[in-house]
Design an enzyme around this catalytic site. Structure first.
Site, PDB file in Angstrom:
ATOM      1  N   CYS A  47       0.811  -1.217   0.000  1.00 15.47           N
ATOM      2  CA  CYS A  47       0.000   0.000   0.000  1.00 15.47           C
ATOM      3  C   CYS A  47       0.845   1.268   0.000  1.00 15.47           C
ATOM      4  O   CYS A  47       0.314   2.362  -0.175  1.00 15.47           O
ATOM      5  CB  CYS A  47      -0.948  -0.014   1.196  1.00 15.47           C
ATOM      6  N   ASP A  90     -14.292   2.855   1.651  1.00 18.58           N
ATOM      7  CA  ASP A  90     -13.477   1.691   1.317  1.00 18.58           C
ATOM      8  C   ASP A  90     -14.007   0.902   0.134  1.00 18.58           C
ATOM      9  O   ASP A  90     -13.244   0.183  -0.522  1.00 18.58           O
ATOM     10  CB  ASP A  90     -13.371   0.778   2.540  1.00 18.58           C
ATOM     11  N   ASP A 141     -11.461  -4.329   2.546  1.00 13.73           N
ATOM     12  CA  ASP A 141     -12.401  -3.251   2.220  1.00 13.73           C
ATOM     13  C   ASP A 141     -13.850  -3.691   2.420  1.00 13.73           C
ATOM     14  O   ASP A 141     -14.700  -2.889   2.823  1.00 13.73           O
ATOM     15  CB  ASP A 141     -12.210  -2.806   0.767  1.00 13.73           C
ATOM     16  N   SER A 190      -5.405 -11.003 -16.609  1.00 12.25           N
ATOM     17  CA  SER A 190      -3.949 -10.944 -16.458  1.00 12.25           C
ATOM     18  C   SER A 190      -3.321 -10.315 -17.691  1.00 12.25           C
ATOM     19  O   SER A 190      -3.798 -10.507 -18.819  1.00 12.25           O
ATOM     20  CB  SER A 190      -3.380 -12.356 -16.251  1.00 12.25           C
TER      21      SER A 190
END
Length: 348
Positions: free
Chosen positions: A18, A51, A91, A140
Site C-alpha cells: 500500500c 473503502d 475493504d 492478467s
C-alpha cells in the site's frame, strides 16, 4: 529475511504494498473534479473516499464492491498472494459486509517463471477460501513489474452497512492491528530488519480482518475504515471529515516494537512522507518523538480496522476482538468539531 528470494519479485519493483498508493493530497482533487453518478441506488460512491462502493439491490440488500492490487513487499510469491488478497478483502469487512466472489487482477513480467505466478494465485486463493468466498476468474497482462490483487464483491443488509465518515462524538476508537509494517518492510529491503520483525509484519499482513469485523456485529459501531496506504492519521481524517475531530492517545497505540527502532534510524518510506505532508494542514505531531510520528504516518499494507464504537461498549468489543487480534487497543475518541482536526493527548 524476504529480500533474497529466488524469484526476484522485489528486485523488479520500485515500490510495494500500500506504500505504492497515490497520496491522499494528490488523489483528492482528481476525484473532486469528477461528477458523481446520478443513481439513487448507488448508496456509497467515490465522492466520500470510503473503502468500497455500495449499490442497492432491493429494499433490504446491497452489493458491496471493491478492487485493490499492488506490487510486492515480500519476495516469496505465495506470501505475496496471501497479503494482497487479505488487503483487498479488508475493504469489504470495513463496510460491514461479507465477501462472496473475487476476481484475480494480475500483472506479471514475461521474464519471470510462471511457477511464481502459480504460487501468487495459490496464496490469494487460500485467503479467499478462508474468507468464505470463491475465486471466479480474473484478468492478467504482462507488465514490467509484478502486481496482484482482487476485485471483490460482498453482500450486506442495507441497515448493516458501516460508512467511514459517520462517527459520533464521544465514541471510542479501536485499532485492531499494530502499526509499523511499512517501516519494517522498508528496513527489510535495506537488509536491516531482523527475521523476528519481518515475521511479525508478515503475520499481521496475512491475517484477515474478518474476525474483528464479525465481532463488531451487535455493537453500536458508528463508523469504520481499514488503515492502509494513507496511514493511521490520514485515514482518521477521512473519518472526521468536516464535521468531527478526534483525540489520539499516542502511548496507547499498538506498534511493532522493532518498527519504532527502525523509524528512529530513519528507515522510513516515501509514502509516509506524502501522508505527513497531507496531514500538516490539519494538525501537528511535532511534540512527539520522531519514531512515533512516523508510525502514525506509516503506510500499512493489509492494516487493521479503525472502529468507532459507543464508549460504554468499547471495552466489551475490544475484549472480543482481542480473542483473535490480541494487540488490538483503544487509541482515542471522536470529538465534536474543534479548531484542530486531530489532537494528541494523554489517555483519559
Amino acid at each position: 529475511m524476504e529480500n533474497g528470494g529466488k524469484y526476484g519479485l522485489l528486485s523488479s519493483c520500485t515500490s510495494g504494498g500500500c506504500g505504492a498508493k497515490i497520496g491522499p493530497g494528490e488523489l483528492a482533487p482528481l476525484l473532486g473534479a469528477l461528477r458523481p453518478p446520478d443513481d439513487k441506488n448507488l448508496l456509497v460512491g467515490f465522492d466520500c473516499s470510503d473503502d468500497a462502493a455500495v449499490y442497492a439491490l432491493d429494499d433490504g440488500r446491497a452489493i458491496v464492491s471493491t478492487a485493490d492490487f499492488f506490487s510486492p513487499m515480500v519476495d516469496d510469491p505465495f506470501t505475496f498472494g496471501q497479503i494482497a488478497a487479505a488487503n483487498a478483502l479488508s475493504d469489504i469487512y470495513a463496510m460491514g459486509a461479507a465477501p462472496f466472489l473475487a476476481l484475480n487482477l494480475v500483472c506479471f513480467p514475461e521474464k519471470l517463471p510462471k511457477s511464481a505466478l502459480a504460487d501468487i494465485l495459490a496464496g490469494g486463493a487460500e485467503k479467499v477460501a478462508e474468507a468464505g468466498a470463491v475465486v471466479g476468474g480474473g484478468h492478467s497482462i504482462y507488465d514490467r513489474e509484478t502486481k496482484y490483487g482482487l476485485a471483490v464483491t460482498g453482500m450486506a443488509e442495507k441497515k448493516n452497512i458501516i460508512r467511514n465518515n459517520t462517527p459520533q462524538a464521544g465514541h471510542s476508537l479501536i485499532l485492531t492491528k499494530p502499526l509499523g509494517v511499512g517501516i519494517v518492510m522498508a528496513a527489510d529491503r535495506a537488509g536491516a530488519a531482523s527475521e523476528v520483525a519481518v515475521r511479525k509484519a508478515v503475520d499481521s499482513m496475512t491475517r484477515l480482518n474478518r474476525y474483528a469485523a464479525e465481532k463488531m456485529r451487535g455493537f453500536a459501531v458508528s463508523a469504520c475504515t481499514d488503515v492502509t496506504g494513507f496511514g493511521l492519521l490520514c485515514h482518521l481524517l477521512e473519518i472526521c471529515g468536516g464535521s468531527f475531530s478526534a483525540e489520539i492517545w499516542p502511548q496507547a497505540l499498538p506498534v511493532i516494537d522493532e518498527a519504532a527502532a527502525y523509524a528512529g534510524d530513519y528507515l522510513i518510506t516515501a509514502a509516509g512522507q506524502r501522508n505527513r505532508n497531507h496531514f500538516s494542514q490539519f494538525g501537528t505531531v511535532d511534540s512527539l518523538p520522531f519514531a512515533i510520528q512516523e508510525l502514525m504516518f506509516d503506510p500499512q499494507t493489509s492494516g487493521g480496522l479503525l472502529i468507532c464504537v459507543d464508549s460504554g461498549q468499547s471495552r466489551q468489543l475490544l475484549a472480543a476482538i482481542q480473542e483473535d487480534d490480541p494487540e488490538a487497543a483503544i487509541i482515542g475518541r471522536i470529538l465534536p468539531r474543534q479548531n484542530i482536526t486531530i489532537q494528541l493527548r494523554s489517555e483519559s
